[in-house]
Design a protein around this motif. Structure first.
Motif, mmCIF file in Angstrom:
data_model
loop_
_atom_site.group_PDB
_atom_site.id
_atom_site.type_symbol
_atom_site.label_atom_id
_atom_site.label_comp_id
_atom_site.label_asym_id
_atom_site.label_seq_id
_atom_site.Cartn_x
_atom_site.Cartn_y
_atom_site.Cartn_z
ATOM 1 N N ARG A 197 1.285 -1.643 -0.062
ATOM 2 C CA ARG A 197 0.145 -0.156 0.076
ATOM 3 C C ARG A 197 0.901 1.294 0.207
ATOM 4 O O ARG A 197 2.001 1.330 0.435
ATOM 5 N N SER A 198 0.590 2.321 -0.372
ATOM 6 C CA SER A 198 0.951 3.069 -0.060
ATOM 7 C C SER A 198 0.805 4.411 1.148
ATOM 8 O O SER A 198 -0.379 4.528 1.575
ATOM 9 N N ALA A 199 1.436 4.710 1.734
ATOM 10 C CA ALA A 199 1.521 5.246 3.466
ATOM 11 C C ALA A 199 2.386 6.485 3.267
ATOM 12 O O ALA A 199 3.123 5.771 3.573
ATOM 13 N N ILE A 200 2.067 7.215 3.715
ATOM 14 C CA ILE A 200 2.800 8.391 4.848
ATOM 15 C C ILE A 200 2.183 7.982 6.309
ATOM 16 O O ILE A 200 1.638 8.250 6.801
ATOM 17 N N PHE A 201 4.009 7.787 7.347
ATOM 18 C CA PHE A 201 3.415 7.072 8.541
ATOM 19 C C PHE A 201 4.244 8.683 9.284
ATOM 20 O O PHE A 201 5.483 8.729 9.538
ATOM 21 N N TYR A 202 2.925 9.592 10.065
ATOM 22 C CA TYR A 202 3.993 10.588 9.879
ATOM 23 C C TYR A 202 4.588 10.301 11.767
ATOM 24 O O TYR A 202 3.688 9.813 12.288
ATOM 25 N N HIS A 203 4.921 10.762 12.586
ATOM 26 C CA HIS A 203 5.375 11.454 13.554
ATOM 27 C C HIS A 203 5.493 12.279 14.486
ATOM 28 O O HIS A 203 6.082 12.357 14.974
ATOM 29 N N SER A 204 5.084 13.302 14.044
ATOM 30 C CA SER A 204 4.549 14.345 14.932
ATOM 31 C C SER A 204 3.372 15.189 14.045
ATOM 32 O O SER A 204 2.638 14.839 13.181
ATOM 33 N N ALA A 205 2.395 15.933 15.054
ATOM 34 C CA ALA A 205 1.376 17.117 13.773
ATOM 35 C C ALA A 205 1.588 17.673 13.438
ATOM 36 O O ALA A 205 1.116 17.696 11.931
ATOM 37 N N GLU A 206 3.435 18.587 13.969
ATOM 38 C CA GLU A 206 3.247 18.384 12.316
ATOM 39 C C GLU A 206 3.348 18.152 11.237
ATOM 40 O O GLU A 206 3.466 18.549 9.464
ATOM 41 N N GLN A 207 4.151 17.376 11.272
ATOM 42 C CA GLN A 207 4.037 16.104 9.918
ATOM 43 C C GLN A 207 3.190 15.903 9.182
ATOM 44 O O GLN A 207 2.702 15.757 8.324
ATOM 45 N N GLU A 208 2.078 15.379 9.990
ATOM 46 C CA GLU A 208 0.667 14.838 10.043
ATOM 47 C C GLU A 208 0.145 16.354 8.669
ATOM 48 O O GLU A 208 -0.486 15.834 7.886
ATOM 49 N N ARG A 209 0.324 17.125 9.068
ATOM 50 C CA ARG A 209 -0.302 18.697 8.349
ATOM 51 C C ARG A 209 -0.030 18.918 7.111
ATOM 52 O O ARG A 209 -0.461 18.533 6.350
ATOM 53 N N GLU A 210 2.012 18.655 7.512
ATOM 54 C CA GLU A 210 2.752 18.800 5.804
ATOM 55 C C GLU A 210 1.799 17.815 4.718
ATOM 56 O O GLU A 210 2.166 17.695 3.788
ATOM 57 N N ALA A 211 2.011 16.517 5.925
ATOM 58 C CA ALA A 211 1.368 14.927 4.345
ATOM 59 C C ALA A 211 0.253 15.347 4.270
ATOM 60 O O ALA A 211 0.102 15.077 2.577
ATOM 61 N N ARG A 212 -1.168 16.130 5.008
ATOM 62 C CA ARG A 212 -2.355 15.987 4.462
ATOM 63 C C ARG A 212 -2.288 17.067 3.406
ATOM 64 O O ARG A 212 -2.815 17.308 2.361
#
Length: 194
Positions: A119-134
């Motif tokens: 699968r294609s996935a991004i596993f974020y390590h912080s809230a900032e990374q989650e925002r950037e990933a989205r």
């Protein structure tokens, strides 16, 4: 955190690079991990990437092995975990490249490789990374895929326990030139995201 030397997965260090405390992590899954690692090292090896390790994340079995992951019995994705210098290389740049180097519109598949482990996935390590990933995902969808009538299926999830893959998988294509590379792994000539 379940890194290979602590997890008992038998993985030896891919490199002897000392990772400074200021480093950040980026963890992505984009199909078979050999080609993913190879492309990221080639693109960012001298641009702030300290290290890149292949392994398993997102499953529900402790200390998974390659065969069990490939058979789809653990819930893990084959993945890449990178350590990088955020003063030289941005998380957003890594994610933009992630969306260039694989097809994020094929759910649980890259080329002929199919199953949730691909699968294609991004596993974020912080809230900032989650925002950037989205944010990067929204831009890639709007600027690269929407006009093609395709929808990004990449999962964006909080990083859980990481398990290093077995030692022979680390730097696999460096050690085995001409080894298997998924045909869906190539750098697409998309314009830079705005």
């Amino acid at each position: 955190m379940g890194l290979g030397s602590d997890s008992g997965s038998g993985a030896a260090a891919a490199s002897q690079t000392t990772i400074p405390d200021t480093a950040q992590k980026c963890t992505v899954a984009a199909g078979g991990f050999w080609g993913v690692e190879h492309l990221f090292r080639k693109q960012f090896g001298d641009k702030g990437l300290y290290d890149a390790r292949v392994g398993y994340i997102g499953g529900d079995v402790a200390n998974p092995g390659y065969r069990a992951v490939c058979m789809g019995r653990t819930g893990h994705a084959e993945a890449l975990q990178m350590s990088f210098d955020p003063s030289r290389l941005s998380y957003a740049a890594l994610l933009e490249f992630f969306y260039r180097m694989h097809d994020p519109t094929t759910k649980d598949r890259q080329g002929a490789d199919s199953g949730t482990q691909y699968r294609s996935a991004i596993f974020y390590h912080s809230a900032e990374q989650e925002r950037e990933a989205r944010a990067v995902t929204e831009k890639a969808q709007a600027q690269w895929w929407k006009g093609k009538g395709r929808t990004i299926t990449t999962e964006i999830l909080q990083a859980g326990t990481w398990w290093d893959a077995e030692a022979y998988h680390q730097l696999y294509l460096d050690k085995n030139p001409g080894g298997y590379e998924c045909p869906a792994h190539f750098v697409r000539g998309f314009p830079a995201l705005e």
